[in-house]
Design a protein around this motif. Sequence first.
Motif, short mmCIF file in Angstrom:
data_model
loop_
_atom_site.label_atom_id
_atom_site.label_comp_id
_atom_site.label_asym_id
_atom_site.label_seq_id
_atom_site.Cartn_x
_atom_site.Cartn_y
_atom_site.Cartn_z
N ARG A 190 3.26 -5.73 -7.48
CA ARG A 190 4.13 -5.86 -8.56
C ARG A 190 5.51 -5.73 -7.98
O ARG A 190 6.41 -6.13 -8.67
CB ARG A 190 4.10 -4.88 -9.65
CG ARG A 190 2.73 -5.02 -10.56
CD ARG A 190 2.42 -6.32 -11.65
NE ARG A 190 3.46 -5.95 -12.54
CZ ARG A 190 3.80 -6.64 -13.51
NH1 ARG A 190 3.28 -7.98 -13.27
NH2 ARG A 190 4.65 -6.44 -14.42
N THR A 191 5.60 -5.04 -6.90
CA THR A 191 7.16 -4.78 -6.10
C THR A 191 7.30 -5.32 -4.81
O THR A 191 6.05 -5.88 -4.58
CB THR A 191 7.24 -3.33 -6.46
OG1 THR A 191 6.66 -2.65 -5.25
CG2 THR A 191 7.00 -2.42 -7.57
N GLU A 192 8.27 -5.05 -4.35
CA GLU A 192 8.37 -5.51 -2.99
C GLU A 192 8.05 -4.46 -1.97
O GLU A 192 8.17 -4.75 -0.78
CB GLU A 192 10.17 -5.81 -2.87
CG GLU A 192 10.40 -7.02 -3.57
CD GLU A 192 12.09 -7.28 -3.28
OE1 GLU A 192 12.68 -6.38 -2.59
OE2 GLU A 192 12.49 -8.17 -3.98
N VAL A 193 7.57 -3.27 -2.39
CA VAL A 193 6.99 -2.51 -1.36
C VAL A 193 5.62 -2.89 -0.81
O VAL A 193 4.67 -3.81 -1.37
CB VAL A 193 6.62 -0.96 -1.94
CG1 VAL A 193 5.23 -1.09 -2.91
CG2 VAL A 193 6.56 -0.06 -0.85
N THR A 194 5.55 -2.88 0.70
CA THR A 194 4.28 -3.16 1.24
C THR A 194 3.15 -2.16 1.09
O THR A 194 3.42 -1.01 0.74
CB THR A 194 4.68 -3.42 2.82
OG1 THR A 194 4.72 -2.11 3.31
CG2 THR A 194 5.66 -4.37 3.00
N THR A 195 1.80 -2.76 1.34
CA THR A 195 0.61 -1.85 1.27
C THR A 195 0.95 -0.67 2.09
O THR A 195 0.66 0.59 1.74
CB THR A 195 -0.51 -2.58 1.45
OG1 THR A 195 -0.53 -3.53 0.48
CG2 THR A 195 -1.69 -1.65 1.31
N GLU A 196 1.32 -0.84 3.47
CA GLU A 196 1.43 0.06 4.39
C GLU A 196 2.69 1.28 4.06
O GLU A 196 2.39 2.48 4.11
CB GLU A 196 1.91 -0.48 5.72
CG GLU A 196 0.80 -1.38 6.51
CD GLU A 196 0.76 -2.81 5.81
OE1 GLU A 196 1.36 -3.30 4.91
OE2 GLU A 196 -0.53 -3.42 5.85
#
Length: 272
Positions: A190-196
């Motif tokens: 849902r956002t621009e944060v990566t899974t890592e």
Amino acid sequence: MKWGIIGTGNMGAVLVTAFLESNVIDQESLYVSNRTAEKAYALQKKYPQIHVKENIFELIEHVDTIFLCVKPIDMIDVLREIQPILDEKQLLVSITSAMSVEEIESLVDCQVARMVPSITNHALAGVTLLTFGSRLDSFRKELFIKRCQQFSEPVEIEENIMRIASDIVSCGPAFFAFLAENYIKDAANRTEVTTEQATQLMEKMFIGFGKLLSENHFTLNELIEKVCVKGGITGVGIASLEENLNGLFEKLINQTHHKFKEDKEMIANKLK
């Protein structure tokens, strides 16, 4: 003092680590056995001075305390198999929540206890749930509790709350890790944060969260009050959680108790 562990699956391996890393026992005094011997030998690679016994009868002959870490479905068969060679001075400790100490005592003549561990014991933290049989003398009981204190916080528990206590203590880390993974997945979607990035932040948050509790800075309720500013973002988030829980934990408890009931019925039928 010599201890033996029968069954070196997930929880058996946790106990090996907890016992040795806390120095509650030294490697030379620990004996392990597993149906798949490779798992036991894998532990020996990490702790080279422990003893691996492919025959559980040989293990029992060498130790004064035996930890039985097998699946509930295998418990009674193993107990009946080892009963003839158990000495009344030995202590048999089961980690299976579904079988009471009274049921175990009906099958063996030795002293009996039950210890339900947690994955957190791997880090020499968390709780171990304890129940004790009628034949265990008070001195040995107190000594066992003190040894458990070296790698956990032992809590003596009543039989009627064993399942829910196990849900919280033993299953709880997996339940909340599952919720955290879903939070991470949705954050990345849902956002621009990566899974890592989200994973790293979540893990560090959990570490800090645990430290706040372990150092008695706040209770759970105080944590909510401190972070949840009136009219703020946290408040909106908590309101969303309240609206969408839909009896999540009630359903979880129902399911774990249903499985617990099945396990107990299976054990009762095998005891007939």
